[in-house]
Motif scaffolding. Structure first.
Motif, PDB file in Angstrom:
ATOM      1  N   GLY A 878      13.963   9.138 -13.142  1.00  0.00           N
ATOM      2  CA  GLY A 878      13.821   9.612 -11.848  1.00  0.00           C
ATOM      3  C   GLY A 878      13.971   8.420 -10.660  1.00  0.00           C
ATOM      4  N   VAL A 879      14.038   7.286 -11.230  1.00  0.00           N
ATOM      5  CA  VAL A 879      13.993   5.992 -10.301  1.00  0.00           C
ATOM      6  C   VAL A 879      15.155   5.072 -10.682  1.00  0.00           C
ATOM      7  CG1 VAL A 879      12.774   3.812  -9.662  1.00  0.00           C
ATOM      8  CG2 VAL A 879      11.272   5.779 -10.582  1.00  0.00           C
ATOM      9  N   VAL A 880      16.050   5.171  -9.574  1.00  0.00           N
ATOM     10  CA  VAL A 880      17.435   4.398  -9.548  1.00  0.00           C
ATOM     11  C   VAL A 880      16.963   2.838  -9.405  1.00  0.00           C
ATOM     12  CG1 VAL A 880      18.676   6.474  -9.320  1.00  0.00           C
ATOM     13  CG2 VAL A 880      17.935   4.788  -7.356  1.00  0.00           C
ATOM     14  N   GLU A 881      17.760   1.956  -9.640  1.00  0.00           N
ATOM     15  CA  GLU A 881      17.504   0.692  -9.527  1.00  0.00           C
ATOM     16  C   GLU A 881      17.297   0.167  -8.065  1.00  0.00           C
ATOM     17  OE1 GLU A 881      16.988  -2.976 -10.959  1.00  0.00           O
ATOM     18  OE2 GLU A 881      17.251  -1.503 -12.215  1.00  0.00           O
ATOM     19  N   SER A 882      17.939   0.966  -7.320  1.00  0.00           N
ATOM     20  CA  SER A 882      17.862   0.497  -5.678  1.00  0.00           C
ATOM     21  C   SER A 882      16.196   0.858  -5.273  1.00  0.00           C
ATOM     22  CB  SER A 882      19.041   1.284  -4.929  1.00  0.00           C
ATOM     23  OG  SER A 882      18.738   2.618  -4.887  1.00  0.00           O
ATOM     24  N   GLU A 883      15.944   1.775  -5.763  1.00  0.00           N
ATOM     25  CA  GLU A 883      14.530   2.371  -5.338  1.00  0.00           C
ATOM     26  C   GLU A 883      13.336   1.489  -5.966  1.00  0.00           C
ATOM     27  OE1 GLU A 883      14.415   6.382  -6.443  1.00  0.00           O
ATOM     28  OE2 GLU A 883      15.581   6.897  -4.845  1.00  0.00           O
ATOM     29  N   ARG A 884      13.841   0.749  -7.004  1.00  0.00           N
ATOM     30  CA  ARG A 884      12.688  -0.010  -7.792  1.00  0.00           C
ATOM     31  C   ARG A 884      11.811  -0.923  -7.046  1.00  0.00           C
ATOM     32  NH1 ARG A 884      14.287  -1.183 -13.937  1.00  0.00           N
ATOM     33  NH2 ARG A 884      11.736  -1.977 -13.901  1.00  0.00           N
ATOM     34  N   LYS A 885      12.605  -1.660  -6.254  1.00  0.00           N
ATOM     35  CA  LYS A 885      12.180  -2.678  -5.350  1.00  0.00           C
ATOM     36  C   LYS A 885      11.152  -2.249  -4.556  1.00  0.00           C
ATOM     37  CE  LYS A 885      16.203  -5.911  -5.283  1.00  0.00           C
ATOM     38  NZ  LYS A 885      17.181  -6.422  -4.686  1.00  0.00           N
ATOM     39  N   ASP A 886      11.035  -1.031  -3.725  1.00  0.00           N
ATOM     40  CA  ASP A 886      10.134  -0.433  -2.832  1.00  0.00           C
ATOM     41  C   ASP A 886       9.155   0.590  -3.402  1.00  0.00           C
ATOM     42  OD1 ASP A 886      10.817  -2.159  -0.914  1.00  0.00           O
ATOM     43  OD2 ASP A 886      12.726  -0.864  -0.406  1.00  0.00           O
ATOM     44  N   SER A 887       9.124   0.737  -4.686  1.00  0.00           N
ATOM     45  CA  SER A 887       8.298   1.606  -5.536  1.00  0.00           C
ATOM     46  C   SER A 887       6.872   1.209  -5.810  1.00  0.00           C
ATOM     47  CB  SER A 887       8.847   1.926  -6.848  1.00  0.00           C
ATOM     48  OG  SER A 887       8.078   3.063  -7.532  1.00  0.00           O
ATOM     49  N   TYR A 888       6.055   1.667  -5.168  1.00  0.00           N
ATOM     50  CA  TYR A 888       4.544   1.324  -5.013  1.00  0.00           C
ATOM     51  C   TYR A 888       3.583   2.422  -4.959  1.00  0.00           C
ATOM     52  CZ  TYR A 888       4.554   2.429   0.103  1.00  0.00           C
ATOM     53  OH  TYR A 888       4.864   3.110   1.064  1.00  0.00           O
ATOM     54  N   TYR A 889       2.304   2.069  -5.197  1.00  0.00           N
ATOM     55  CA  TYR A 889       1.306   3.100  -4.974  1.00  0.00           C
ATOM     56  C   TYR A 889       0.131   2.180  -4.411  1.00  0.00           C
ATOM     57  CZ  TYR A 889      -0.147   1.331  -9.586  1.00  0.00           C
ATOM     58  OH  TYR A 889      -0.587   0.433 -10.720  1.00  0.00           O
ATOM     59  N   CYS A 890      -1.066   2.947  -3.775  1.00  0.00           N
ATOM     60  CA  CYS A 890      -1.923   2.362  -3.082  1.00  0.00           C
ATOM     61  C   CYS A 890      -3.339   3.146  -3.562  1.00  0.00           C
ATOM     62  CB  CYS A 890      -1.765   1.923  -1.527  1.00  0.00           C
ATOM     63  SG  CYS A 890      -0.824   0.735  -1.210  1.00  0.00           S
ATOM     64  N   ASP A 891      -4.319   2.706  -3.367  1.00  0.00           N
ATOM     65  CA  ASP A 891      -5.486   3.503  -3.461  1.00  0.00           C
ATOM     66  C   ASP A 891      -6.054   3.586  -1.998  1.00  0.00           C
ATOM     67  OD1 ASP A 891      -8.408   4.401  -3.742  1.00  0.00           O
ATOM     68  OD2 ASP A 891      -8.539   3.687  -5.721  1.00  0.00           O
ATOM     69  N   LYS A 892      -5.825   4.551  -1.225  1.00  0.00           N
ATOM     70  CA  LYS A 892      -5.975   4.756   0.108  1.00  0.00           C
ATOM     71  C   LYS A 892      -7.451   4.617   0.459  1.00  0.00           C
ATOM     72  CE  LYS A 892      -5.439   7.915   3.993  1.00  0.00           C
ATOM     73  NZ  LYS A 892      -4.799   9.198   4.533  1.00  0.00           N
ATOM     74  N   GLU A 893      -8.258   5.252  -0.399  1.00  0.00           N
ATOM     75  CA  GLU A 893      -9.719   5.080   0.080  1.00  0.00           C
ATOM     76  C   GLU A 893     -10.260   3.496  -0.049  1.00  0.00           C
ATOM     77  OE1 GLU A 893     -14.177   6.729  -1.458  1.00  0.00           O
ATOM     78  OE2 GLU A 893     -12.175   7.522  -2.429  1.00  0.00           O
ATOM     79  N   LEU A 894      -9.799   2.965  -1.106  1.00  0.00           N
ATOM     80  CA  LEU A 894     -10.321   1.574  -1.546  1.00  0.00           C
ATOM     81  C   LEU A 894      -9.597   0.518  -0.233  1.00  0.00           C
ATOM     82  CD1 LEU A 894     -11.798  -0.590  -2.995  1.00  0.00           C
ATOM     83  CD2 LEU A 894      -9.752  -0.552  -4.462  1.00  0.00           C
TER      84      LEU A 894
END
Length: 1394
Positions: A878-894
């Motif tokens: 589900g992740v193409v090479e062009s999207e890998r650079k901006d693929s992130y996640y954050c802990d909003k509460e923290l």
């Protein structure tokens, strides 16, 4: 005459009385003086009370000013920080669900590998002679320079692009392909190996697809039953140039547990008179390798049999024991002392084994212990007189519940028949072992046989989860590393011995007779110097320990317990351990039959090869993936649990996967090995404890009661009210039931030197799809609540008038918790390396962009596989090479909580004292004066604050001008080392002490402060900030603190205690009063655990008070000033001395030279064997006399005192004084003779006392201040005490104790006029002494456990499989390979010597 006699007698009597009177009159002044000192001079209790109040008030106000305590607390309150209740049960359910979802992804990934592997194995479209191309992990990217200075690949090597990847611990990898590791004992050109490597190459696409689907996926692998390991992503295998590669995937727990169901096993070792010499060594080696294939779900016992069958370990009588590391270690130790005698009685041995295993008769099985699944007898012998059919008929037929595996030792072909019949008639397997080199391969043949029922069911592929383990090259690594440690100690002592001998010969000793002083000689051999005081020795050890701790902190902060031996390029190589669990599934051969080729005797002289089809059930291998413990901990964020809260995970054996008190590394392993190299890669590696992965939950949770060792609280274990066994904590964890309970526990910290007791709440929850249970513990009281406060970033973006969030980080220095996940890029291998702070600022900058979106860290469950498609192909990347650079996640509460805390703590600025004085406001001027006085007179160096969100801020108070930076230093700032916020000890202690005194600062100094440079020692003072809504609803938000130069702190302490309260200065009147300046009074500042913070002598700083004044310390316990708390360490390691043969009278003779030469040749021939288990069977000294590859230059034969010393220092030897040509000192006449003939120094002095680690229990008494005992009507009053009759003359010692207000300190003043003998009260853990019975009971202690849910031990068609073993010898390619390896090793060593 009578009168004369009477007169003379009267005169004599009068003279005697007069003499006695005169004597008494002479002694009277001294007696009167003693009496006066004892009675007329009273202790200055009022003065002590005054000093304590004044000191406490002064440092309290000064610390408050520097830390901005009131400002920070006001900012939290004004920022609308609120209090909310912690619902522990809801919290643990959410965390368990997240962990379960994450682990489901791993299971699905492994099942896809399994499906593809089974389908690929069916492919027949290939030619037998077709070349198989693959990347050999041990043959990558090695080049040489030719004559034209061009780099070329070595022959047989391939080039592969490898890029360091932070997700894989910085190891250079290639994400497009996998690499193959083939063990040394496997011939990689064998047809079956090449065929499996060929078809398993199709797994690369699946590996890559799995990683695209799940960015948290770690190493993926397929371990083949042929012996090789295919792993993804491809990486280069780490190899020591001179060490053999012993890694074999088939011996790893993830392989063994997936390939076999749990088993009860009895090993019968023939120790009759015929089992001597090489046969005995081969038999021991077989038993050792069998033991290595067992895991914590198996149960085992080993019996020696000759005329009778007896347990190898007498403790394990009439039972089977769990095959954990500790018990296996006990078996290995006992195996080294096996002796052979008499004639083998097979009847008694087999009967003993069957009766123990038989369920209907055995007391052992009636008790419900054991695996209750597979059963096996492993018979290791050099031959049986007949087949003992009557015994098998009585105990095992017709159901065949027990499998029989037989191992024929020796070359006698005539003894095969009966042993092979035993195996074939009892669903087992027979092997013939003729040499040590083939032992491992022959032992591993029993595993596919045990797997047959599972393979034959085909459709059921159980996935298994291993216990915690360290990803090291081989299970024997721990023993091997300990031997290396001993060699390093021996090397250092030998070099010092040679240096000493050289000084004797060159007459370079400090004085003529120092050579006669055995104590100084011992110090020189130990430390390389003659003149060393005890403090010098302590300073050397402390410096070494600090270096080890600093190195540990650095590597620990970067990546918890990281070590990847086996994969080249890891930054943590040999500097730590990466703890993990693994999930794996067996891979079956879907073909039910196979063609075999066998030799058929046509007539008496002609043999013919013939193919035929037979029924088979082959195990192709095991597919698996690692799950690092750190990935689990990421889903159980500590900030949600709060300070002093923690999580843990337990498996069905009651063993912990992780826990804050799990201490897998023997940190004291380097205590006697002084590091001499600046190259950290040459530093000695930390060593795993012998039982690091079998630590029970009851061994880390210590209930607060005063019973003896191994008698933990029944509520924690399984006993309960009446007969209800379903509500207790440990049992509920194992049964995976939801639990909520409260306990009072003892918690140690600071390397088991401090202790706190507190009430804690426990909540447990099942992790679905795994054998694990997750638990969390939170303190009662403040742990019930948490501070809520966030800065909503989306609103801050929309408000143009608002302050940019990045401006909250402009004042002072700051850092965030290095182990917490705030924001992360999922695929960050192509990004530049950034610190956690740089990464945080990058995301905060992005968060202010209009299209910013939060991406949750919460995991989701994988979708169910489609019924119309194979499971392995139901998902697409589900992740193409062009999207890998901006693929992130954050802990909003923290993140938003951290921004809130940054705003509240944004108080540190760089306005100088001069700027403040220029202000007209009187308060500013007053604060400026306090700042100036504090920095210059009180030694304030740093002010800091740490918050609930992991944010740490500090300001360097030594700066004088705005923008001025301190002098550059290679060492990190103290707050850059201690930047883990709520996980730091000073943070935890401050919050805990708030319950005792909410206004108090908690003071501490390093334990080794006495041996540090006094100018570098700092006092740390911390105070907790609580947000309160009412009397009961309160929670910690932050901890503020300062660091103070200890010298300045002591100066202030002495200045105050040297004054009389009624006099402004120390005048003549004051000297006659009672102050700490007087000779008869000793004064100390002690912290709440009894450690000396300040005294009149620097060498006391940081020491435990009981080591100086043990009798006074015991009196303080009796007076209830301190409470004694006994702590048991059930993860301790004790060092046993090994008996060494005497090295005396070794002379340089031709026979000795021949012996050394023979040892060298034999060591090179049998190097592969020595590196496995053989060195444990031989005498340790002989084993260590063998050459060890690359270390040959470092570890020379110490038996030769005439060998030239090796200089291991990087510079000149500063300990050896230069030779003075004018030195005309006179030495004894025999001095030169002693140096020449080698009689002195004695060679025995060059030998260390070799040790070996073993698990043990230790106990220690720690101390805790009882504040409430020092109070009267809410006020602190002096505690007055006296040690009576502690001296022969009847005098006593008075002392006075006063609490220092607003601190965790007490001021103790002790009268030292009466020289009472003081006992030493130490806080060093000591071993719990068990008698033989108690020790056996400890080893046999069986806590409640739950067996694995699935068991495969029977299939109705298994009798159709007729393969049950045959001749067992190395095939020609293996023999050739072994010969070439030996020749290559000998040649390399000859080259090394030349």
């Amino acid at each position: 005459m009578r009168h004369k006699v009477r007169w003379w007698f009267s005169l004599t009597y009068l003279q005697h009385r007069t003499a006695v009177a005169l004597i008494l009159l002479t002694m009277f002044p001294a007696m009167l003086a003693v009496y006066a000192q004892e009675n007329d001079i009273h202790m200055p209790h009022q003065e002590v009370e005054h000093w304590a109040k004044k000191i406490g008030n002064h440092i309290y106000h000064l610390s408050n000013t520097f830390t901005y305590y009131k400002d920070i607390k006001k900012n939290f309150v004004d920022g609308d920080a609120t209090i909310s209740e912690n619902d522990g049960l809801t919290l643990v359910k959410e965390m368990a669900e997240d962990v379960s979802n994450m682990m489901k992804f791993k299971v699905e990934a492994v099942k896809r590998i399994m499906n593809v592997a089974e389908e690929a194995a069916l492919d027949k479209e290939h030619k037998q002679d077709e070349e198989v191309e693959y990347y050999n992990a041990k043959r990558l990217n090695e080049v040489y320079t030719d004559r034209n200075n061009q780099e070329r690949l070595l022959e047989g090597y391939r080039e592969l692009t490898l890029i360091p990847n932070s997700h894989f611990d910085g190891i250079p990898v290639n994400e497009n392909v996998s690499s193959v590791h083939v063990p040394t004992n496997v011939y990689d050109k064998a047809p079956d190996v090449m065929d499996a490597i060929r078809w398993s190459g199709r797994l690369d696409r699946t590996f890559k697809s799995n990683y695209e689907l799940d960015h948290t996926l770690s190493w993926q692998y397929f371990g083949s039953s042929a012996g090789f390991l295919r792993q993804y992503p491809a990486s280069q295998w780490v190899l020591d140039e001179k060490d053999p590669d012993l890694y074999d995937a088939r011996l790893r727990s993830w392989y063994i547990e997936a390939a076999n169901s749990p088993k009860d096993m009895i090993i019968l070792l023939d120790v009759s008179g015929s089992m001597t010499g090489l046969r005995r060594e081969i038999a021991k080696h077989v038993v050792l390798n069998i033991l290595e294939t067992l895991n914590e779900n198996d149960f085992v016992n080993v019996f020696n049999f000759s005329a009778n069958a007896t347990e190898l370990v007498p403790c394990f009588n009439d039972t089977l024991v769990q095959a954990n590391l500790e018990n296996i270690g006990v078996f290995k130790k006992a195996l080294s002392s096996v002796e052979t005698m008499e004639i083998a009685n097979f009847t008694k041995a087999l009967t003993k084994a069957f009766e123990l295993l038989q369920r209907k008769n055995s007391k052992y099985n009636k008790s419900g212990q054991g695996s209750q699944c597979n059963q096996a007898i492993m018979l290791v012998t050099d031959g049986a007189p007949y087949n003992f059919e009557e015994i098998f008929s009585k105990y095992n037929w017709p159901h065949l519940q027990v499998r029989m595996f037989t191992y024929l030792i020796g070359r006698e072909e005539t003894k095969k028949r009966d042993l092979k019949w035993m195996a074939c008639a009892n669903k087992g397997y027979f092997v013939h072992v003729t040499t040590l080199a083939e032992v491992r391969e022959q032992v591993l043949k029993y595993i596919p046989v045990m797997a047959r029922p599972m393979v034959m069911y085909q459709n059921n592929h159980p996935h298994i989860w291993t216990g915690v383990y360290a990803d090291i090259a081989d299970p024997k690594q721990t023993d091997w590393l300990w031997e290396l440690r001993e060699r390093k100690r021996q090397m250092d002592r030998t070099n010092n011995y040679r240096n000493l001998k050289k000084r004797v010969e060159n007459r370079q000793l400090p004085n003529d007779y120092i050579i006669r002083d055995s104590e100084k000689i011992e110090k020189f051999l130990e430390y390389g110097e003659f003149v060393l005081t005890p403090r010098d020795v302590a300073r050397m050890k402390a410096k070494h320990n600090r270096e080890a701790r600093t190195d540990y902190h650095r590597k620990y902060r970067k990546d918890r317990w990281t070590l990847m031996i086996g994969r080249r390029g890891a930054p943590g190589l040999r500097e730590g351990y990466r703890l993990m669990t693994s999930v794996s599934v067996p891979v079956f051969d879907r073909k039910k039959t196979s063609n075999i080729t066998e030799r058929v005797l046509v007539n008496e002289a002609v043999w013919k090869k013939k193919k035929r089809e037979v029924r088979t059930a082959n195990l192709l291998g095991v597919a698996g993936t690692d799950v690092p413990i750190r990935e689990i901990e990421k889903l159980v964020p500590p900030y949600k649990l709060g300070v002093n809260g923690y999580s843990f995970m337990v498996n069905k054996n009651g063993y912990i996967l992780y826990h804050p008190d799990l201490r897998p590394v023997h940190e004291e392993a380097n205590a006697e090995v002084l590091r001499k190299s600046r190259d950290k890669r040459k530093w000695f590696q930390d060593i795993l404890k012998p039982n690091y992965n079998s630590v029970d939950f009851a061994e880390v949770e210590l209930i607060d009661h005063d019973s003896g060792p191994r008698t933990n609280n029944s509520d924690l274990l399984e006993l309960t009210k009446g007969r209800d066994y379903n509500t207790k904590l440990r049992r509920d964890l194992i049964d995976q039931r939801e639990n909520e309970s409260n306990f009072s526990v003892k918690i140690h910290m600071d390397n088991m030197k401090r202790v706190v007791t507190r009430q804690q709440r426990y909540f447990t929850q099942k992790v679905k799809g795994t054998p694990f249970s997750l638990g969390i513990a939170m303190p009662m009281g403040y742990g019930k609540y948490k501070v809520q406060g966030q800065v909503e970033l989306s609103r801050a973006i929309q408000d143009p008038r608002g302050v940019k969030v990045t401006e909250y980080f402009t004042s002072g220095n700051w850092s965030i918790h290095p182990e917490w996940v705030y924001c992360e890029y999922k695929y960050d291998q192509n990004r530049p390396e950034m610190t956690p702070e740089e990464l945080m600022m990058d995301f905060l900058t992005r968060a202010q962009e209009p299209r910013w979106k939060w991406r949750s860290t919460r995991t989701r469950a994988p979708p169910e596989p489609s019924m119309s498609k194979p499971q392995y192909s139901s998902w697409k990347p589900g992740v193409v090479e062009s999207e890998r650079k901006d693929s992130y996640y954050c802990d909003k509460e923290l993140v938003q909580s951290m921004v809130f805390d940054a705003r509240a703590t944004n108080v540190y600025n760089e306005r100088t004292i001069e700027d403040k004085i220029s202000d007209e406001h009187p308060m500013e001027m007053y604060l400026a004066l306090i700042f100036s006085s504090g920095r210059q007179n009180f030694g304030m160096t740093t002010a800091f604050v740490a918050t609930r969100s992991g944010l740490t801020r500090w300001v360097d108070l030594t700066k004088l001008k705005p923008g001025e930076s301190p002098e550059p230093s290679d060492e990190p700032h103290i707050m850059q080392i201690h930047n883990r916020a709520i996980d730091e000890v000073w943070y935890k202690r401050a919050v805990d002490y708030y319950e005792e005194d909410p206004d108090a600062y908690v003071y501490s100094v390093p334990f080794d402060a006495a041996v540090q440079n006094p100018e570098e020692v700092l006092v740390t003072a911390t105070r907790a900030i609580f947000i309160e809504e009412n009397r009961h609803r309160k929670a910690p938000a932050a901890v503020v603190g300062v660091t103070i130069k200890h010298q300045k702190f002591v100066e202030y302490f002495m200045n105050e205690t040297y004054k009389c309260p009624s006099y402004p200065s120390r005048d003549s009147s004051c000297k006659n009063a009672k102050t700490c300046e007087s000779d008869y009074l000793d004064c100390y500042l002690l912290d709440d655990n009894g450690f000396i913070i300040a005294s009149e002598k620097n060498e006391h700083t940081g020491k435990f008070f009981g080591t100086l004044e043990g009798t006074i310390m015991e009196s303080l316990v009796q007076s209830e000033v301190y409470r004694k708390v006994k702590i048991y360490d059930y993860q301790a390691v004790c060092l046993d001395s090994r008996n060494e043969p005497s090295p005396a009278s070794i002379l340089m003779t031709p026979i000795q030279v021949l012996k050394w030469t023979t040892n060298w040749i034999m060591s090179n021939i049998f190097w592969v064997l020595v590196k496995t288990h053989l060195y444990t069977l031989w005498d340790p000294n002989e084993a260590w006399a063998y050459t060890h590859g690359a270390r040959e230059d470092a570890y020379q034969d110490i038996s030769n005192p005439h060998m030239e010393p090796v200089d291991y220092k990087e510079g000149p030897d500063e300990t050896t004084p230069p030779t003075d040509p004018e030195d005309d000192r006179q030495y004894p006449d025999d001095y030169e003779h002693q140096a020449e003939d080698g009689d002195f120094p004695s060679l025995e002095l060059a030998y260390i006392n070799k040790t070996h680690p073993r698990p043990c229990d230790k106990e220690v008494n720690l101390y805790k201040l009882q504040n409430h005992k020092l109070q009267t009507d809410g006020n602190y009053k002096p505690v007055k005490g006296k040690l009576s009759n502690c001296h022969p003359n009847g005098c006593g010692r008075h002392f006075s104790v006063q609490k220092v207000v607003s601190t965790n300190l007490i001021l103790v003043a002790v009268n030292n006029l009466c020289s009472c003998e003081s006992r030493k009260v130490d806080i060093e853990p000591v071993e719990v002494e068990y008698n033989e019975t108690m020790l056996c009971n400890r080893l046999l202690l069986h806590h409640y456990r739950k067996r694995p849910s699935e068991c495969f031990n029977y299939h109705p068609e298994e009798h159709e499989i007729k393969q049950c073993g045959g001749a067992g010898s190395l095939i020609l390619p293996s023999v050739t390979m072994l010969s070439l390896l030996v020749v290559a090793h000998v040649c390399s060593n000859l080259k090394l010597y030349s």
